[in-house]
Design a protein around this motif. Structure first.
Motif, PDB file in Angstrom:
ATOM      1  N   ALA A 231       0.740  -1.179  -0.075  1.00 30.14           N
ATOM      2  CA  ALA A 231      -0.099  -0.205   0.047  1.00 30.14           C
ATOM      3  C   ALA A 231       0.888   1.033   0.146  1.00 30.14           C
ATOM      4  O   ALA A 231       0.130   2.365  -0.414  1.00 30.14           O
ATOM      5  CB  ALA A 231      -0.672   0.130   1.077  1.00 30.14           C
ATOM      6  N   VAL A 232       2.221   1.401   1.011  1.00 33.86           N
ATOM      7  CA  VAL A 232       2.642   2.404   1.047  1.00 33.86           C
ATOM      8  C   VAL A 232       3.650   2.565  -0.590  1.00 33.86           C
ATOM      9  O   VAL A 232       3.118   4.218  -1.326  1.00 33.86           O
ATOM     10  CB  VAL A 232       4.368   1.995   1.666  1.00 33.86           C
ATOM     11  N   MET A 233       3.160   1.434  -1.148  1.00 34.06           N
ATOM     12  CA  MET A 233       4.369   1.709  -3.350  1.00 34.06           C
ATOM     13  C   MET A 233       2.804   1.748  -3.943  1.00 34.06           C
ATOM     14  O   MET A 233       3.264   2.855  -4.925  1.00 34.06           O
ATOM     15  CB  MET A 233       4.701  -0.208  -3.795  1.00 34.06           C
ATOM     16  N   PRO A 266      -4.502   2.072  -0.142  1.00 31.53           N
ATOM     17  CA  PRO A 266      -4.739   1.705   1.331  1.00 31.53           C
ATOM     18  C   PRO A 266      -5.611   1.144   2.288  1.00 31.53           C
ATOM     19  O   PRO A 266      -5.437   0.562   3.137  1.00 31.53           O
ATOM     20  CB  PRO A 266      -4.423   3.277   1.549  1.00 31.53           C
ATOM     21  N   GLU A 267      -6.685   1.269   1.079  1.00 35.28           N
ATOM     22  CA  GLU A 267      -7.992   0.876   2.347  1.00 35.28           C
ATOM     23  C   GLU A 267      -7.678  -0.554   1.886  1.00 35.28           C
ATOM     24  O   GLU A 267      -8.108  -1.736   3.378  1.00 35.28           O
ATOM     25  CB  GLU A 267      -9.463   0.639   0.921  1.00 35.28           C
ATOM     26  N   VAL A 277      -6.486   4.085   7.196  1.00 31.71           N
ATOM     27  CA  VAL A 277      -6.048   4.267   5.749  1.00 31.71           C
ATOM     28  C   VAL A 277      -5.212   5.588   5.997  1.00 31.71           C
ATOM     29  O   VAL A 277      -3.915   5.926   5.281  1.00 31.71           O
ATOM     30  CB  VAL A 277      -7.184   4.730   5.127  1.00 31.71           C
ATOM     31  N   GLU A 278      -5.141   6.254   6.873  1.00 30.52           N
ATOM     32  CA  GLU A 278      -4.778   7.739   6.950  1.00 30.52           C
ATOM     33  C   GLU A 278      -3.078   7.278   7.787  1.00 30.52           C
ATOM     34  O   GLU A 278      -2.562   7.744   7.017  1.00 30.52           O
ATOM     35  CB  GLU A 278      -5.134   8.976   8.669  1.00 30.52           C
ATOM     36  N   ALA A 284       3.509   6.846   4.146  1.00 33.04           N
ATOM     37  CA  ALA A 284       3.964   6.518   2.142  1.00 33.04           C
ATOM     38  C   ALA A 284       3.829   8.151   2.013  1.00 33.04           C
ATOM     39  O   ALA A 284       5.206   8.313   1.736  1.00 33.04           O
ATOM     40  CB  ALA A 284       2.528   5.912   2.146  1.00 33.04           C
ATOM     41  N   ARG A 285       3.558   9.306   2.767  1.00 31.86           N
ATOM     42  CA  ARG A 285       3.947  10.461   2.491  1.00 31.86           C
ATOM     43  C   ARG A 285       5.059  11.244   2.994  1.00 31.86           C
ATOM     44  O   ARG A 285       6.174  11.755   1.943  1.00 31.86           O
ATOM     45  CB  ARG A 285       2.292  11.585   2.439  1.00 31.86           C
ATOM     46  N   LEU A 286       5.110  10.324   3.837  1.00 33.08           N
ATOM     47  CA  LEU A 286       6.785  10.760   4.739  1.00 33.08           C
ATOM     48  C   LEU A 286       7.840  10.449   4.083  1.00 33.08           C
ATOM     49  O   LEU A 286       8.646  10.884   3.717  1.00 33.08           O
ATOM     50  CB  LEU A 286       6.527   9.832   6.381  1.00 33.08           C
TER      51      LEU A 286
END
Ligand SMILES: Nc1nc2c(c(=O)[nH]1)N[C@H]1C(S)=C(S)[C@@H](COP(=O)(O)OP(=O)(O)OC[C@H]3O[C@@H](n4cnc5c(=O)[nH]c(N)nc54)[C@H](O)[C@@H]3O)O[C@H]1N2
Ligand SMILES: Nc1nc2c(c(=O)[nH]1)N[C@H]1C(S)=C(S)[C@@H](COP(=O)(O)OP(=O)(O)OC[C@H]3O[C@@H](n4cnc5c(=O)[nH]c(N)nc54)[C@H](O)[C@@H]3O)O[C@H]1N2
Ligand code: SF4
Ligand SMILES: [Mo]
Length: 686
Positions: A231-233, A266-267, A277-278, A284-286
């Motif tokens: 999900a991070v990818m 992410p879901e 999900v958050e 992932a953004r960080l």
């Protein structure tokens, strides 16, 4: 008088392999143990249990004489009487010879692990094994899963220099607990946090000592790291954080990976991991924003049936963002494969016959109880010679391990420092030296130094080094190899020279020698270790193990874990305890006092629902076994997760068998490996 400070190296099975300064108070007495200040990895720090090593070194229960068992198995020191070294060695040699004559040499199984990480004292047993044609040991208890996962993508067992953590702008500790298990990692993380405010993220099913000091804790369900990584990818590709220039040069199949993780949202991962999900998107953004991101890959999350697959998935992250190319960026699992050591002399590889059968160390229970899946049509194991390990405590499916050791037709010799659970099952116990009483050479998983350490003090009583015992047995057994006629020091020196490294005197005089490669080498800018020099998003599992049917090639959630069900609603993690080191230090009062008693951590709401109060006796069980421990309500884990920090001796449990009675001896894919953190259990008031 000024304190006599002697250089040494911590030999215990820990990636830190600390450079030590030992206070020598007399010819056979030590005082405090400190971390070497002038070593830039150790940086003056050691863990508390080794700082008080005098407790272990001078423990009244240290074994000081060879012993013969005259009472029942499993009772302990009271069942033994002293004997002389010549008698003990003669008898062991006779028993091994008799076993080999009756069933063939493969009936003898020299069994060892990493009680000391010194190459000569640890691995010399292999020289005896190979010279005699005894059964080989497949080393699966610790690194088989993590090695497979790392090698599938990176292709060689090394990573970015851990000292660069201090230059990182984001550090992720994934599935490891360095505050307890390799404290020096925290030194370098603290510098990055202090000097540039680098955030520190921990991915772990429970709030460990490490998670407690982190800026973020991703508290996922055990065995779901592949889903989180996917999900991070997904976010990295979707939101433009992927470094296509890097991937096109250094990776095998970035387009395929991008298409593949498109559906791993992410879901999707939230439902599998239990994270929100958050949490997933924010992380992932960080990670995507930060080029100098360092993932310190722990062993813990590999100890599941899908552990190799999950570990590979995590190593894909720095390849997607191109973090590998930046100072302070990339990942490190272990540098075990960094060192150019020629092990021929130590292990007797020149006399190894590769057709000799290979027995899985983690499956000692099934093996000793005659499981044909392990023995094939070969002979039973009827003689064990054990050094540096305590299988009656640390191995999966303990009830079966015990059943095996109880066999009347099995001869067991254990060479040990203490009367461990395993020694208590032996026919003959031989007293062993500690690292302070013998010479050896050390490499490390967590840093890049090779160290040579000499004996610091005299051993108590008649304790003898592993090397000495191996050579004495070799002489009696008629084993032929030049290594049996050499001293430890000669073997160290010859090995270093054969490896193209500075000689023993030189390394010893400077205390250590740095084997780090240059920046491009450590960052794989001159290529990864795979045949095509690219990082492999698409794992070719057949390259790292033969049992790979069904394993996903691209990163995924591989749903083969021991999933909870109505009868077994909890996922059990048996993580290492801070004050013990595997089963070592369970004998020292300082460690015992701090760890108190075997305890299960469960969520307060789960405890409430089961009618379990704080400190209550509870029974934890599955189809294999059940054990009694005390409950602690803890909100630092998800509901449906239970943690028992280990590894307590069997005697610390009411019914005489420890936590590994619950753990399966099933060999994980693709190359074996014990699944210590992959067990579905029930918990009830006892
Ligand atoms: N104090 C102490 N130090 C030790 C040891 C010890 O027993 N005690 N053992 C030594 C040895 S032999 C080794 S190999 C190293 C191991 O050191 P680490 O790399 O730290 O690995 P583990 O100790 O196996 O596991 C650590 C963490 O993994 C977490 N974990 C379990 N399952 C999962 C999962 O599915 N996902 C994620 N993300 N995390 C998971 C556990 O909760 C635990 O906090 O430490 C060494 N150092
Ligand atoms: N539940 C659960 N079980 C686990 C784990 C877990 O996380 N959870 N972790 C697993 C892992 S990663 C590992 S590596 C294994 C390790 O398990 P073991 O290999 O059994 O490690 P230790 O318990 O440290 O035992 C080493 C023994 O070697 C002895 N020893 C030390 N130095 C010497 C020496 O120079 N000579 C001789 N003859 N003996 C010496 C020590 O006294 C000690 O009894 O445990 C595994 N078991
Ligand atoms: S941190 Fe690890 S290597 Fe360092 S002293 Fe402690 S057990 Fe030994
Ligand atoms: Mo280990």
């Amino acid at each position: 008088m000024p304190l006599d400070i002697v250089h040494s190296t911590c030999p215990h099975d820990c990636p830190s392999t600390c450079a030590l300064e030992v206070e020598r108070l007399g010819p056979s007495t030590i005082g405090k143990v400190h971390g070497a200040r002038d070593n830039d990895y150790t940086a003056g720090v050691v863990c508390a249990k080794v700082a008080r090593y005098a407790e272990r070194q001078h423990h009244p229960d240290r074994l000081t004489r060879p012993l013969r068992r005259v009472g029942a198995k499993g009772i302990g020191i009271g069942a033994f009487e002293p004997m002389s070294w010549p008698d003990a060695l003669d008898e062991v040699a006779e028993k091994l010879t008799a076993a080999a004559e009756r069933h063939g040499a493969e009936a003898v199984w020299p069994y060892f692990y990493a009680g000391t990480m010194g190459l000569v004292q640890r691995d010399g047993i292999d020289r005896l094994r190979h010279a005699m044609g005894y059964s080989r040991e497949k080393e699966t208890i610790c690194v088989a899963l993590s090695d497979a996962g790392w090698l599938a993508g990176v292709g060689v067992k090394r990573g970015v220099d851990a000292r660069e953590i201090a230059d990182s702008e984001l550090i992720v500790m994934w599935g490891g607990n360095p505050v307890a298990t390799q404290v020096n990692v925290m030194t370098h993380i603290s510098r990055a946090r202090k000097e540039r405010g680098a955030p520190f993220v921990v991915v772990d099913p429970y709030r460990t000592g490490t998670a407690a000091v982190a800026d973020r804790h991703l508290m996922l369900r055990p065995g779901t790291d592949g889903a989180l990584a996917c999900a991070v990818m997904h976010v990295l590709f979707k939101e433009g954080f992927a470094d296509w220039d890097y991937m096109n040069r250094y990776a095998d199949a970035p387009k395929e990976l991008e298409a593949h993780v498109e559906s791993r949202t992410p879901e999707w991962a939230a439902a599998i991991t239990g994270l929100s999900v958050e949490e997933i998107v924010d992380f992932a953004r960080l990670y995507g924003r930060t080029r100098r991101s360092f993932i310190r890959v722990g062993y813990g999350f590999s100890r599941s049936r899908n552990g190799a697959s999950n570990l590979h998935a995590v190593t894909c992250l720095p390849t997607v963002t191109g973090a590998w190319r930046h100072r302070g960026g990339g990942a490190l699992y272990s540098n075990g494969g960094l060192y150019p050591i020629d092990r021929t002399l130590i292990k007797g590889l020149d006399v190894l016959d590769r057709s000799t059968r290979l027995l899985d160390q983690s499956r000692i229970g099934p093996i000793l109880t005659g499981d044909r899946r392990d023995l094939g049509d070969g002979p039973p194991v009827t003689a064990l010679f054990i050094q540096n390990t305590n299988p009656m405590s640390v191995c999966p499916d303990l009830a079966k391990v015990r059943q095996g050791f109880m066999r009347d037709d099995l001869f067991t010799c254990v060479h040990e420092q203490f009367m461990t659970d395993t020694a208590a099952m032996a026919d003959i116990v031989l007293p062993a030296t500690t690292f302070l009483e013998h010479d050896d050479v050390y490499i490390a998983g967590g840093h890049t130094y090779i160290q040579v350490a000499r004996k610091v003090v005299e051993p108590p009583g008649e304790a003898r080094p592993n090397h000495w015992v191996v050579c004495e047995l070799a002489r009696r057994l008629g084993a032929k190899h030049p290594g049996f006629a050499m001293s430890e020091w000669q073997i160290i020196d010859a090995t270093l020279r054969a490896s193209g490294l500075p000689d023993a005197e030189t390394v010893h005089a400077k205390h250590w020698h740095d084997c780090a490669l240059d920046f491009d080498g450590m960052h794989f800018l001159d290529g990864f270790g795979t045949p095509d020099k690219r990082f492999h998003f698409k794992a070719d599992w057949s390259r790292v193990g033969s049992n790979h049917a069904g394993m996903p090639s691209l990163p995924d959630h591989y749903a083969v874990i021991d999933a909870p069900d109505a009868l077994h609603p909890f996922r059990l993690v048996t993580a290492p305890a801070r004050q013990f080191l595997n089963s070592s230090f369970t004998e020292t009062p300082g460690s015992r006092r701090r760890e108190q008693r075997p305890t299960v951590l469960i969520h307060g709401e789960d405890a409430e629902g089961l009618g379990i109060g704080e400190g209550d006796r509870v029974r934890v069980g599955n189809r294999q076994a059940s054990i009694v421990v005390h409950a602690r309500r803890f909100d630092g884990l998800q509901r449906g997760v239970a943690v028992i920090e280990s590894i307590w001796p069997n005697g610390a449990f009411e019914e005489g068998l420890g936590v590994n009675a619950l753990v399966s001896a099933e060999a994980a894919q693709p190359n074996g490996g014990a699944v210590f953190h992959d067990t579905a259990v029930w918990v009830r008031p006892a």
